[in-house]
Design a protein around this motif. Structure first.
Motif, PDB file in Angstrom:
ATOM      1  N   GLY A 154       5.695   7.626   0.231  1.00 52.16           N
ATOM      2  CA  GLY A 154       5.863   6.520  -0.074  1.00 52.16           C
ATOM      3  C   GLY A 154       5.077   5.565   0.015  1.00 52.16           C
ATOM      4  O   GLY A 154       4.191   5.791  -0.824  1.00 52.16           O
ATOM      5  N   ALA A 155       6.586   3.564   0.433  1.00 51.45           N
ATOM      6  CA  ALA A 155       5.205   2.586   0.448  1.00 51.45           C
ATOM      7  C   ALA A 155       6.072   1.620   1.337  1.00 51.45           C
ATOM      8  O   ALA A 155       6.629   1.567   1.718  1.00 51.45           O
ATOM      9  CB  ALA A 155       5.653   1.908  -1.228  1.00 51.45           C
ATOM     10  N   LEU A 156       4.312   0.599   1.676  1.00 54.60           N
ATOM     11  CA  LEU A 156       4.962  -0.193   2.295  1.00 54.60           C
ATOM     12  C   LEU A 156       4.908  -1.607   0.914  1.00 54.60           C
ATOM     13  O   LEU A 156       4.030  -1.668   0.772  1.00 54.60           O
ATOM     14  CB  LEU A 156       3.152  -0.829   3.231  1.00 54.60           C
ATOM     15  N   GLY A 157       6.153  -2.164   1.586  1.00 57.06           N
ATOM     16  CA  GLY A 157       6.666  -3.317   0.755  1.00 57.06           C
ATOM     17  C   GLY A 157       6.649  -4.378   1.319  1.00 57.06           C
ATOM     18  O   GLY A 157       6.825  -4.152   2.324  1.00 57.06           O
ATOM     19  N   LEU A 158       6.200  -5.604   0.518  1.00 61.38           N
ATOM     20  CA  LEU A 158       6.638  -6.868   0.829  1.00 61.38           C
ATOM     21  C   LEU A 158       8.555  -7.465   0.313  1.00 61.38           C
ATOM     22  O   LEU A 158       7.825  -7.955  -0.708  1.00 61.38           O
ATOM     23  CB  LEU A 158       5.516  -7.427   1.033  1.00 61.38           C
ATOM     24  N   ASP A 159       8.583  -7.776   1.116  1.00 62.50           N
ATOM     25  CA  ASP A 159      10.116  -8.411   0.856  1.00 62.50           C
ATOM     26  C   ASP A 159       9.597  -9.955   0.946  1.00 62.50           C
ATOM     27  O   ASP A 159       9.982  -9.977   1.525  1.00 62.50           O
ATOM     28  CB  ASP A 159      11.361  -7.606   1.457  1.00 62.50           C
ATOM     29  N   CYS A 160       9.541 -10.148  -0.200  1.00 60.54           N
ATOM     30  CA  CYS A 160       9.175 -11.432  -0.274  1.00 60.54           C
ATOM     31  C   CYS A 160      10.315 -12.854   0.241  1.00 60.54           C
ATOM     32  O   CYS A 160       9.995 -13.641   0.959  1.00 60.54           O
ATOM     33  CB  CYS A 160       8.567 -12.010  -1.533  1.00 60.54           C
ATOM     34  N   ASP A 205       0.997  -1.072   0.240  1.00 58.71           N
ATOM     35  CA  ASP A 205       0.091  -0.378   0.276  1.00 58.71           C
ATOM     36  C   ASP A 205       0.778   1.082   0.013  1.00 58.71           C
ATOM     37  O   ASP A 205       1.618   1.422   0.539  1.00 58.71           O
ATOM     38  CB  ASP A 205      -0.746  -0.090   1.611  1.00 58.71           C
ATOM     39  N   LEU A 206       0.152   2.567  -0.261  1.00 58.05           N
ATOM     40  CA  LEU A 206       0.790   3.568  -0.545  1.00 58.05           C
ATOM     41  C   LEU A 206       1.018   4.282   1.103  1.00 58.05           C
ATOM     42  O   LEU A 206      -0.240   4.317   1.673  1.00 58.05           O
ATOM     43  CB  LEU A 206       0.615   4.256  -1.316  1.00 58.05           C
ATOM     44  N   LEU A 207       1.673   5.504   1.421  1.00 54.25           N
ATOM     45  CA  LEU A 207       2.389   5.684   2.808  1.00 54.25           C
ATOM     46  C   LEU A 207       1.657   7.227   2.398  1.00 54.25           C
ATOM     47  O   LEU A 207       1.841   7.969   1.301  1.00 54.25           O
ATOM     48  CB  LEU A 207       2.936   5.828   2.758  1.00 54.25           C
ATOM     49  N   LEU A 208       0.436   7.515   3.425  1.00 57.81           N
ATOM     50  CA  LEU A 208       0.425   9.031   3.689  1.00 57.81           C
ATOM     51  C   LEU A 208       0.022   9.927   4.401  1.00 57.81           C
ATOM     52  O   LEU A 208       0.640   9.431   5.472  1.00 57.81           O
ATOM     53  CB  LEU A 208      -1.462   9.421   3.287  1.00 57.81           C
ATOM     54  N   ASN A 209       0.781  11.057   4.113  1.00 56.15           N
ATOM     55  CA  ASN A 209       0.444  11.744   5.226  1.00 56.15           C
ATOM     56  C   ASN A 209      -0.262  12.931   4.592  1.00 56.15           C
ATOM     57  O   ASN A 209       0.392  13.845   3.658  1.00 56.15           O
ATOM     58  CB  ASN A 209       1.527  12.582   5.435  1.00 56.15           C
ATOM     59  N   ARG A 210      -1.854  13.405   5.335  1.00 57.98           N
ATOM     60  CA  ARG A 210      -2.206  14.402   4.875  1.00 57.98           C
ATOM     61  C   ARG A 210      -2.550  14.691   3.808  1.00 57.98           C
ATOM     62  O   ARG A 210      -2.208  15.568   3.289  1.00 57.98           O
ATOM     63  CB  ARG A 210      -1.242  16.162   5.955  1.00 57.98           C
ATOM     64  N   VAL A 257      10.141  14.538   3.996  1.00 60.87           N
ATOM     65  CA  VAL A 257       8.675  14.130   3.761  1.00 60.87           C
ATOM     66  C   VAL A 257       8.485  13.456   5.161  1.00 60.87           C
ATOM     67  O   VAL A 257       9.202  12.791   5.463  1.00 60.87           O
ATOM     68  CB  VAL A 257       7.741  13.263   2.537  1.00 60.87           C
ATOM     69  N   GLU A 258       7.298  13.114   5.695  1.00 56.61           N
ATOM     70  CA  GLU A 258       7.119  12.221   7.121  1.00 56.61           C
ATOM     71  C   GLU A 258       6.540  11.139   7.130  1.00 56.61           C
ATOM     72  O   GLU A 258       5.461  11.457   6.238  1.00 56.61           O
ATOM     73  CB  GLU A 258       6.531  13.315   8.500  1.00 56.61           C
ATOM     74  N   ILE A 259       6.600  10.126   7.710  1.00 55.13           N
ATOM     75  CA  ILE A 259       5.782   9.194   7.630  1.00 55.13           C
ATOM     76  C   ILE A 259       4.489   9.870   8.118  1.00 55.13           C
ATOM     77  O   ILE A 259       4.893   9.969   9.548  1.00 55.13           O
ATOM     78  CB  ILE A 259       6.501   7.787   8.055  1.00 55.13           C
ATOM     79  N   ASP A 260       3.227   9.242   8.715  1.00 55.99           N
ATOM     80  CA  ASP A 260       2.182   9.508   9.543  1.00 55.99           C
ATOM     81  C   ASP A 260       2.609   7.427  10.428  1.00 55.99           C
ATOM     82  O   ASP A 260       1.668   6.683  10.054  1.00 55.99           O
ATOM     83  CB  ASP A 260       1.161   9.143   8.999  1.00 55.99           C
ATOM     84  N   GLU A 261       3.018   7.927  11.203  1.00 53.46           N
ATOM     85  CA  GLU A 261       3.043   6.959  11.996  1.00 53.46           C
ATOM     86  C   GLU A 261       1.920   5.814  12.129  1.00 53.46           C
ATOM     87  O   GLU A 261       1.993   4.806  11.851  1.00 53.46           O
ATOM     88  CB  GLU A 261       3.622   7.071  13.598  1.00 53.46           C
ATOM     89  N   LEU A 262       0.488   6.960  12.771  1.00 56.99           N
ATOM     90  CA  LEU A 262      -0.950   5.741  12.940  1.00 56.99           C
ATOM     91  C   LEU A 262      -0.981   5.392  11.467  1.00 56.99           C
ATOM     92  O   LEU A 262      -1.562   3.496  11.147  1.00 56.99           O
ATOM     93  CB  LEU A 262      -1.323   7.049  13.030  1.00 56.99           C
ATOM     94  N   GLN A 263      -0.695   6.304  10.678  1.00 57.76           N
ATOM     95  CA  GLN A 263      -1.145   5.694   9.520  1.00 57.76           C
ATOM     96  C   GLN A 263      -0.107   3.960   8.714  1.00 57.76           C
ATOM     97  O   GLN A 263      -0.585   3.338   8.351  1.00 57.76           O
ATOM     98  CB  GLN A 263      -1.085   6.499   7.900  1.00 57.76           C
ATOM     99  N   LEU A 264       0.907   4.280   8.675  1.00 60.50           N
ATOM    100  CA  LEU A 264       1.603   3.725   8.907  1.00 60.50           C
ATOM    101  C   LEU A 264       1.555   1.756   9.613  1.00 60.50           C
ATOM    102  O   LEU A 264       1.323   0.660   9.478  1.00 60.50           O
ATOM    103  CB  LEU A 264       3.007   3.520   9.198  1.00 60.50           C
ATOM    104  N   GLN A 265       0.947   1.762  11.087  1.00 66.12           N
ATOM    105  CA  GLN A 265       0.585   1.345  11.840  1.00 66.12           C
ATOM    106  C   GLN A 265      -0.954   0.658  11.329  1.00 66.12           C
ATOM    107  O   GLN A 265      -0.665  -0.671  11.005  1.00 66.12           O
ATOM    108  CB  GLN A 265       0.881   1.662  13.590  1.00 66.12           C
TER     109      GLN A 265
END
Ligand code: FAD
Length: 559
Positions: free
Chosen positions: A189-195, A179-184, A399-407
Motif C-alpha cells: 500500500g501507500a501513505l498519502g497526504l490528502d492536501c 511513501d510506499l508501505l512494505l511488509n517483508r 496483505v497486512e500493514i507492518d505497523e512499525l514500518q507504517l509508524q
C-alpha cells in the motif's frame, strides 16, 4: 491520526498512464482506487502531448513495420533501451490507437479525409500523427507541427477521463504519495497526504501502480508540469526498488517554436547550426539532441547572451545589417526525464506488489527519446501495468500493514513538516534548480558535477539537520506540507542524476560529457541501475541484452 482506506489495486497518478492502468485493472475485475496530485483531467504532462508516433493501418509508409519502428527507437536511444520493452511498445501501439478511436477520438485529417501523417527527423518513416482536438477543422496542417506542447493531449485526456468516469473507479484527488508501505519486502500500500483536508491517508492495497510521471522539476527552465517532482521515483527508491538510466534527461533545443527556415545566431553573428552539420531545411541532424548540444556548446564557449541564450531569426529573413539584440533569444529547456523505475515486460518492478507505467517506467528509451513515442508508452505500459496489477491482486489472498514500518513512515513525514515549516519550500526548490542547471545541464563535466553533488549534499544536510519546531502556530496546510515532501524527492533525484553522470564516461543521445564527447560502445553499452543499500545509492553498470538489434560493432552477437 490518519484515515484508513483499502483497495485491491491502488493507482498513483492520474495522467495518461494512470488512467489507462486504472481502466485495465478495473476491466480485469479489480477494485481500483486512484490517488493523484492535483485533479483528474487537470494534472500531468499527457495534457501537453502534441505528436504521437506509431505504425498502423491509418496511414504512413507501407514499408514501415513494428520492427522498423522498434529499431528506430532503440538506435535513437543509443541502443541502451530495453529491447523487450521496445518490441512490446512497437507491437502494441496500434491496438491502443484503435482503442482510442473506439472510445471516440479522431485523427487530425487532410482535406480529402485521409489521416495526416508526417515525417519527423527522428524517424526513418513518416509515422507521426495527431489526435484531433474538439472543433478542429480538417485541412493542411503541415506548419502546425512546430507548435509543440499543443492541444491533442487534452483530447487524449478527455477520452481517458470519460472512460474512467464510466467505471466504478474511486478517485482521491489532491492526495499525494508520500511513501510506499512494505511488509517483508512486499509493497502492501501507500501513505498519502490528502492536501485538501491536511490529513494523512493509509491505503492498504494488494497491488500498487506508480504512474507519477517524471522528475524534471529538478531543472529550470523545464517544459513539464509542476506536478512532476520525482515523488514516485523517490518513494520507489526508498522502498528498495531498482531505478535505471537516472543520469539522463531529454532536453529540447529551444523555448519557442522554430521553423525549417529559422536561423540560430551566436553573439558574434555566426549561423550556429551549419557549424554542427545541422540543416533544418533538409532535416539532416535536425534532432533535439544535436540542436541542444550546438546551442549550449556556443553558450559554454562564451558566445551566448548574458541570459545564457542565443538569438533566433524565426522566419530566416532578418536584415543582416540590423543589430542582433533586436532578435528574440532562445535556449534549451529540460524536457521529461528518461530514467525511471526499472520494469520488465509486465511492468513489474523489482519489488513484489509494485508496478510502474508511463513516464516513470525506466528503460524503454535508452539515452534519447524520438518524438511521439511517449504518448504511446503512456497508453501501452499504462494498460500492461493495470493488467499485471490486477492479476497480482487476484493471486494475493490478503496483505497486512507492518505497523512499525507504517509508524516510521508517518514519523518521517511528520518530521519533515516540523523541521521545514519555517522555511520557504519555493526558495529551496529554486536553489536545487540553480545547482542542477549550473552543474548537471545539457553538457556535463566532472569537476562541475563534483561541485554540484557537494552543493546538493549540503542542502540535504541543512534540511535534515534543521531543528524541529513542535509548536502548532504557523503549522503548514496540506498543500504546503506536500511542497516540503517534494523537496525530499527533488534532492534525491538530483543526487542520483549527478552520481550517475559522474560514473558514465561517454556521450550518447541526449547525454553529453564534455571530456568524453564520443559514444563508447565498447565500455558503455550498459545501463546504470540504481539501488538504495542502507541509505546509500549503489550504482551498477549492467550490459544491455542486445536481443534484436545492436550497433555495428556488436551486430554479430544477435541470435
Ligand atoms: C510540453 C510537453 C510536450 C510534450 N509533447 C509530447 C508529444 O508531442 N508527444 C509525446 O509522445 N509525448 C510528449 N510529451 C511527453 C508526454 O506528455 C509525457 O511523458 C506522458 O504523457 C507522461 O504520461 P504519464 O501518465 O506517465 O505522466 P503524466 O501525464 O505527467 O501524469 C503524472 C500524474 O502523476 C501525478 N503525480 C505526480 N506526483 C504525484 C504524487 N506524489 N502523488 C500522486 N500523484 C502524483 C500527477 O499529478 C499526474 O496526475 C510532452 C511532454 C511535455 C512536458
Amino acid at each position: 491520526m490518519y484515515k484508513s482506506l483499502e483497495t485491491e489495486v491502488l493507482v498513483i497518478g492520474g495522467g495518461g498512464a494512470g488512467c489507462r492502468a486504472a481502466i485495465e485493472a478495473h476491466d480485469n475485475g479489480s477494485e481500483v482506487l486512484m490517488m493523484l496530485k492535483g485533479r483528474l483531467g487537470n494534472s500531468g504532462c499527457t495534457l501537453w502531448v502534441g505528436i504521437s508516433s506509431a505504425v498502423g493501418s491509418w496511414g504512413g509508409d507501407e514499408a514501415d513495420t513494428p520492427e522498423t519502428s522498434m529499431i528506430d527507437l532503440l538506435s535513437y536511444g543509443g541502443y541502451l533501451g530495453n529491447q523487450d520493452l521496445a518490441k512490446i511498445l512497437s507491437e502494441e501501439s496500434e491496438d491502443r490507437v484503435h482503442e482510442m478511436e473506439e472510445w471516440g477520438i479522431d485523427f487530425r485529417r487532410n482535406e480529402d479525409g485521409s489521416v495526416f501523417v508526417d515525417m519527423d527527423p527522428e524517424h526513418t518513416y513518416a509515422r507521426s500523427f495527431y489526435f484531433k482536438i474538439k472543433g478542429e477543422v480538417d485541412g493542411n496542417h503541415s506548419n502546425e507541427k512546430y507548435d509543440y506542447g499543443s492541444q491533442p493531449g487534452h483530447a487524449i485526456m478527455d477520452v481517458l477521463t470519460e472512460q474512467v468516469a464510466k467505471r466504478d473507479i474511486k478517485i482521491k484527488n489532491n492526495t499525494v504519495l508520500i511513501d510506499l508501505l512494505l511488509n517483508r519486502g512486499r509493497v502492501v500500500g501507500a501513505l498519502g497526504l490528502d492536501c485538501e483536508n491536511n490529513e494523512l491517508v493509509v491505503i492498504k492495497a494488494k497491488s500498487v501502480v506508480l504512474a507519477t510521471g517524471s522528475y524534471s522539476h529538478i531543472f529550470a527552465p523545464t517544459t513539464v508540469s509542476p506536478f512532476e517532482t520525482g515523488d514516485g521515483h523517490g518513494a520507489a527508491y526508498r522502498a528498495g526498488a531498482e531505478l535505471i538510466d537516472m543520469e539522463t534527461c531529454q532536453f529540447v533545443a529551444t523555448d519557442r517554436p522554430f521553423k525549417p527556415q529559422s536561423v540560430f545566431l551566436n553573439t558574434e553573428g555566426e549561423d550556429i547550426m551549419p557549424k554542427y552539420g545541422i540543416d533544418l531545411k533538409s532535416k539532416d541532424r535536425a534532432t533535439k539532441e544535436y540542436m541542444c548540444y550546438a546551442i549550449w556548446n556556443e553558450v559554454m564557449q562564451g558566445k551566448g547572451t548574458d541570459k545564457e541564450k542565443v538569438y533566433i531569426d524565426v522566419d530566416g529573413d532578418r536584415d543582416p545589417s540590423a543589430p542582433l539584440d533586436k532578435l528574440i533569444q532562445t535556449a534549451p529547456q529540460a524536457h521529461t526525464t528518461i530514467g525511471g523505475v526499472k520494469i520488465d515486460g509486465k511492468c513489474q518492478t523489482s519489488l513484489p506488489g509494485l508496478y510502474a507505467g508511463g513516464a516513470i517506467g525506466g528503460g524503454v528509451y535508452g539515452h534519447a527519446r524520438p518524438q511521439g513515442y511517449t504518448s504511446m508508452i503512456t497508453l501501452v505500459f499504462g494498460r500492461i501495468a493495470g493488467e499485471s496489477a490486477s492479476q497480482g491482486a487476484t493471486s494475493t489472498e490478503s496483505v497486512e500493514i507492518d505497523e512499525l514500518q507504517l509508524q516510521n513512515t508517518i514519523n518521517h513525514a511528520l518530521g519533515i513538516k516540523r523541521r521545514l515549516k519555517n522555511i520557504n519550500p519555493r526558495d529551496i526548490k529554486k536553489q536545487i534548480k540553480v545547482i542542477m542547471r549550473n552543474h548537471c545541464w545539457v553538457i556535463r563535466e566532472e569537476k562541475s558535477l563534483i561541485e554540484g553533488l557537494s552543493k546538493i549534499s549540503d542542502l540535504t544536510n541543512y534540511l535534515e539537520n534543521k531543528g524541529t519546531d513542535n509548536s502548532d502556530d504557523a503549522s503548514p496546510d496540506g498543500y504546503e506540507w506536500a511542497r516540503y515532501l517534494e523537496l525530499n524527492n527533488l534532492l534525491l533525484t538530483s543526487k542520483l542524476m549527478i552520481e550517475g553522470s559522474l560514473m558514465r564516461k561517454e556521450s550518447r543521445g541526449a547525454y553529453n560529457r564534455s571530456e568524453y564527447p564520443d559514444t563508447d560502445n565498447i565500455n558503455w553499452l550498459k545501463n546504470l541501475v540504481y539501488k538504495n543499500i542502507d541509505g546509500k545509492p549503489i550504482i551498477d553498470a549492467i550490459p544491455v541484452d542486445l536481443k534484436y538489434c545492436a550497433p555495428s560493432e556488436f551486430a554479430g552477437t544477435i541470435q
